[in-house]
Design a protein around this motif. Structure first.
Motif, PDB file in Angstrom:
ATOM      1  N   LEU A  18       0.825  -1.201   0.000  1.00 51.08           N
ATOM      2  CA  LEU A  18       0.000   0.000   0.000  1.00 51.08           C
ATOM      3  C   LEU A  18       0.864   1.257   0.000  1.00 51.08           C
ATOM      4  O   LEU A  18       0.577   2.215  -0.732  1.00 51.08           O
ATOM      5  CB  LEU A  18      -0.932   0.007   1.211  1.00 51.08           C
ATOM      6  CG  LEU A  18      -1.833   1.242   1.339  1.00 51.08           C
ATOM      7  CD1 LEU A  18      -2.717   1.407   0.109  1.00 51.08           C
ATOM      8  CD2 LEU A  18      -2.677   1.164   2.606  1.00 51.08           C
ATOM      9  N   GLU A  19       1.900   1.276   0.808  1.00 52.95           N
ATOM     10  CA  GLU A  19       2.805   2.430   0.855  1.00 52.95           C
ATOM     11  C   GLU A  19       3.407   2.699  -0.523  1.00 52.95           C
ATOM     12  O   GLU A  19       3.490   3.854  -0.977  1.00 52.95           O
ATOM     13  CB  GLU A  19       3.914   2.155   1.876  1.00 52.95           C
ATOM     14  CG  GLU A  19       4.846   3.317   2.144  1.00 52.95           C
ATOM     15  CD  GLU A  19       5.931   2.969   3.149  1.00 52.95           C
ATOM     16  OE1 GLU A  19       6.579   3.899   3.671  1.00 52.95           O
ATOM     17  OE2 GLU A  19       6.145   1.756   3.415  1.00 52.95           O
ATOM     18  N   PHE A  20       3.807   1.627  -1.207  1.00 51.56           N
ATOM     19  CA  PHE A  20       4.401   1.754  -2.536  1.00 51.56           C
ATOM     20  C   PHE A  20       3.374   2.280  -3.546  1.00 51.56           C
ATOM     21  O   PHE A  20       3.657   3.201  -4.326  1.00 51.56           O
ATOM     22  CB  PHE A  20       4.933   0.389  -2.973  1.00 51.56           C
ATOM     23  CG  PHE A  20       5.539   0.360  -4.345  1.00 51.56           C
ATOM     24  CD1 PHE A  20       6.793   0.906  -4.578  1.00 51.56           C
ATOM     25  CD2 PHE A  20       4.859  -0.213  -5.413  1.00 51.56           C
ATOM     26  CE1 PHE A  20       7.364   0.884  -5.846  1.00 51.56           C
ATOM     27  CE2 PHE A  20       5.410  -0.240  -6.682  1.00 51.56           C
ATOM     28  CZ  PHE A  20       6.682   0.315  -6.893  1.00 51.56           C
ATOM     29  N   LEU A  21       2.165   1.726  -3.532  1.00 46.69           N
ATOM     30  CA  LEU A  21       1.143   2.135  -4.484  1.00 46.69           C
ATOM     31  C   LEU A  21       0.631   3.548  -4.210  1.00 46.69           C
ATOM     32  O   LEU A  21       0.285   4.284  -5.139  1.00 46.69           O
ATOM     33  CB  LEU A  21      -0.018   1.140  -4.458  1.00 46.69           C
ATOM     34  CG  LEU A  21       0.292  -0.257  -5.015  1.00 46.69           C
ATOM     35  CD1 LEU A  21      -0.876  -1.208  -4.789  1.00 46.69           C
ATOM     36  CD2 LEU A  21       0.634  -0.190  -6.498  1.00 46.69           C
ATOM     37  N   GLN A  22       0.575   3.936  -2.934  1.00 46.87           N
ATOM     38  CA  GLN A  22       0.172   5.306  -2.605  1.00 46.87           C
ATOM     39  C   GLN A  22       1.139   6.308  -3.218  1.00 46.87           C
ATOM     40  O   GLN A  22       0.722   7.311  -3.813  1.00 46.87           O
ATOM     41  CB  GLN A  22       0.125   5.488  -1.084  1.00 46.87           C
ATOM     42  CG  GLN A  22      -1.105   4.902  -0.425  1.00 46.87           C
ATOM     43  CD  GLN A  22      -1.032   4.954   1.096  1.00 46.87           C
ATOM     44  OE1 GLN A  22       0.050   4.957   1.687  1.00 46.87           O
ATOM     45  NE2 GLN A  22      -2.184   5.003   1.732  1.00 46.87           N
ATOM     46  N   LEU A  36      -4.304   0.144 -10.784  1.00 52.95           N
ATOM     47  CA  LEU A  36      -5.212   1.088 -10.127  1.00 52.95           C
ATOM     48  C   LEU A  36      -6.260   0.356  -9.291  1.00 52.95           C
ATOM     49  O   LEU A  36      -6.605   0.792  -8.191  1.00 52.95           O
ATOM     50  CB  LEU A  36      -5.894   1.959 -11.177  1.00 52.95           C
ATOM     51  CG  LEU A  36      -4.981   3.006 -11.844  1.00 52.95           C
ATOM     52  CD1 LEU A  36      -5.646   3.575 -13.097  1.00 52.95           C
ATOM     53  CD2 LEU A  36      -4.637   4.122 -10.869  1.00 52.95           C
ATOM     54  N   SER A  37      -6.750  -0.770  -9.802  1.00 51.94           N
ATOM     55  CA  SER A  37      -7.738  -1.555  -9.058  1.00 51.94           C
ATOM     56  C   SER A  37      -7.137  -2.102  -7.766  1.00 51.94           C
ATOM     57  O   SER A  37      -7.770  -2.053  -6.700  1.00 51.94           O
ATOM     58  CB  SER A  37      -8.255  -2.697  -9.928  1.00 51.94           C
ATOM     59  OG  SER A  37      -9.155  -3.509  -9.211  1.00 51.94           O
ATOM     60  N   LEU A  38      -5.913  -2.626  -7.860  1.00 52.20           N
ATOM     61  CA  LEU A  38      -5.234  -3.140  -6.667  1.00 52.20           C
ATOM     62  C   LEU A  38      -5.054  -2.032  -5.640  1.00 52.20           C
ATOM     63  O   LEU A  38      -5.317  -2.230  -4.442  1.00 52.20           O
ATOM     64  CB  LEU A  38      -3.870  -3.731  -7.050  1.00 52.20           C
ATOM     65  CG  LEU A  38      -2.990  -4.206  -5.889  1.00 52.20           C
ATOM     66  CD1 LEU A  38      -3.684  -5.307  -5.090  1.00 52.20           C
ATOM     67  CD2 LEU A  38      -1.634  -4.696  -6.409  1.00 52.20           C
ATOM     68  N   GLY A 212       4.107  -8.684  -2.380  1.00 46.17           N
ATOM     69  CA  GLY A 212       4.756  -7.494  -2.920  1.00 46.17           C
ATOM     70  C   GLY A 212       4.875  -6.343  -1.961  1.00 46.17           C
ATOM     71  O   GLY A 212       4.549  -6.479  -0.791  1.00 46.17           O
ATOM     72  N   PRO A 213       5.380  -5.226  -2.488  1.00 48.21           N
ATOM     73  CA  PRO A 213       5.724  -5.033  -3.899  1.00 48.21           C
ATOM     74  C   PRO A 213       6.947  -5.864  -4.301  1.00 48.21           C
ATOM     75  O   PRO A 213       7.887  -5.993  -3.517  1.00 48.21           O
ATOM     76  CB  PRO A 213       6.028  -3.533  -4.000  1.00 48.21           C
ATOM     77  CG  PRO A 213       6.455  -3.155  -2.619  1.00 48.21           C
ATOM     78  CD  PRO A 213       5.675  -4.024  -1.682  1.00 48.21           C
TER      79      PRO A 213
END
Length: 320
Positions: A18-22, A36-38, A212-213
């Motif tokens: 989550l930190e990486f995707l944020q 984007l969905s993940l 992941g990530p």
């Protein structure tokens, strides 16, 4: 209430997914629908867990201990959303932040009439059974309880099939559920759970999130996208650095050094599999809004320096 950070989470060789995707979403690096969905699913789950934690703080007890997103290996790797330790018992709380009508019928899960691939009821039951076996391996007398919390603001829950071993809690019954934990603890006031023994046991069985990530970006990939220091409150990039503060066009204010360090840490997260970062990359990432001398002072104070002079590099915290 104390949120306990395990040794592995403190020394993790990777940021959380989550930190990486944020960070990637903030810099326009997420390009595919799958990415984007993940991100949106993880963000919704995190918001649900944050709501539960806020309710535990508000209606629970100060001496309670919570572990978040605890991955354990027990005949296979699985995740515990929230593990709550009271003086009387240990609770495994699985959290779902759904929107719409959730139904559980014929031992299947449906959302707005559509069958879901994943069965969250069975997952919550399995998480409870796993934690019970893990804890009973060191103390057979300890009470292990499980609950599945549906905390979506606009989520209706209809349960038609039997649920085994765990309690189903909705958003409007969450307060009552937490208060019932308090009452049960007060009734068993003579109990004294050895929390440190169980925390140490969890840490010995803890593993990294296997999903992941799995890879990071190259600095060049990151620098092709959005630059600057955004407001930590509203995400706006229309900001100004003064001698002491970062000021946002919407009126938000953050300490200057905190904003710069936050942005450096974001760059670290995005390129976490690289061994180092350079001042040149960081200057560009922050859209050259920070003076060279200010950046050098902060880097030398908070990061490990590799080499000196023109080609100075700084070690990324995730590198070994």
């Amino acid at each position: 209430m104390q949120i306990y950070q395990t040794k592995l989470s403190k020394a993790s060789p990777v940021p959380t997914q989550l930190e990486f995707l944020q960070a990637a979403d903030q810099r326009n690096l997420l390009k595919t629908k799958k990415e984007l969905s993940l991100y949106h699913n993880l963000e919704a789950g995190n918001q649900g867990e944050e709501f539960v934690l806020d309710m535990l703080v508000k209606f629970g007890c100060k001496h309670w201990i919570v572990l978040r997103n605890l991955w354990l290996d027990h005949y296979g790797i699985y995740e515990n959303d929230i593990v709550l330790l009271t003086s009387h018992a240990i609770y495994i709380l699985e959290v779902k932040n759904y929107e719409g009508e959730f139904e559980y019928k014929n031992s299947r899960c449906y959302m707005n009439g559509r069958k879901l691939k994943e069965n969250c009821i069975h997952q919550a039951e399995k998480a409870w059974m796993n934690l019970r076996e893990i804890c009973h391996s060191i103390d057979q007398s300890i009470h292990i309880k499980g609950a599945l919390l549906f905390v979506g603001e606009h989520n209706e829950v209809v349960i038609q099939s039997e649920v085994d071993g765990i309690e189903i809690v909705t958003r409007n019954t969450l307060r009552k559920f937490i208060q019932s934990i308090k009452k049960e603890e007060e009734f068993h006031h003579y109990s004294s759970l050895n929390t440190q023994k169980f925390l140490s046991h969890f840490e010995r069985n803890e593993v990294l999130n296997p999903f992941g990530p799995l890879k990071s970006y190259l600095p060049e990939e990151v620098l092709k996208e959005k630059h600057g220091i955004y407001c930590n409150e509203c995400g706006n990039y229309d900001t100004q650095l003064t001698r002491k503060f970062l000021k946002c066009i919407n009126g938000h204010v953050e300490l200057r050094d905190s904003a710069i360090l936050r942005t450096i840490n974001e760059f670290e997260v995005l390129i976490f599999k690289n061994q180092h970062m350079t001042r040149t990359h960081l200057m560009k990432f922050m859209d050259n809004k920070v003076s060279k001398s200010s950046l050098i002072n902060l880097l030398n104070k908070h990061f490990i320096r590799i080499h000196n002079g023109r080609h100075t590099k700084y070690k990324i915290k995730y590198s070994t």
